[in-house]
Design an enzyme around this catalytic site. Sequence first.
Site, PDB file in Angstrom:
ATOM      1  CB  SER A  54      -6.822   1.211 -16.078  1.00  0.00           C
ATOM      2  OG  SER A  54      -5.664   1.179 -16.892  1.00  0.00           O
ATOM      3  CB  THR A  59      -8.200   9.586 -11.014  1.00  0.00           C
ATOM      4  OG1 THR A  59      -8.800  10.726 -11.627  1.00  0.00           O
ATOM      5  CG2 THR A  59      -8.499   9.619  -9.528  1.00  0.00           C
ATOM      6  CB  CYS A  60      -5.660   4.897 -11.821  1.00  0.00           C
ATOM      7  SG  CYS A  60      -7.418   4.500 -11.995  1.00  0.00           S
ATOM      8  CB  ALA A  61      -1.405   7.782 -13.057  1.00  0.00           C
ATOM      9  CB  SER A  63      -4.515   6.827  -6.416  1.00  0.00           C
ATOM     10  OG  SER A  63      -4.407   5.687  -7.232  1.00  0.00           O
TER      11      SER A  63
END
Length: 164
Positions: A54, A59-61, A63
């Site tokens: 999500s 971490t997703c943001a 990436s």
Amino acid sequence: MAITKLKGDEVVTSGNLPEVGVAAPNFELIAGDLSRKTLENYKGQRLILNIFPSVDTSTCATSVRTFNQKAAQLDNTKVLCISRDLPFAQKRFCGAEGIENVEMLSDYAKGSFGQDYGLEIENGALYALHARAIVVVDENGIVQHTELVPDIVDEPNYEAALNA
């Protein structure tokens, strides 16, 4: 099935990433304008599939931000950021962050991408979301590199993906 972790706890996925040297499985994902995108839409371009649970996690943001910065320097290469987030949430994030060099795609509607790429999480707190992974596909649709990140909270190996 493959094994990754979430903060040290074992997480099982629905299968394995496509093997290097084989044709990438086709997909149908939803873009920010609610159009449907398939692998065929990107024929003739190199693709970096940045796959994650999500965009609303740190971490997703990170990436997405990192690939956004690096994608501006790539020739004939698109970075596709893929999650089960709704296209509206993806669009809101990109607008707030000034993200312009990657393409956000959602697996919310058909929902088969995670299964087809062996990344759907089958247990634990992130059940039914995607594990964090990278798949690099060449201009001919052949998988050149894959990475299932060992722990979902960790960032992928950006340089390995970009060098592939």
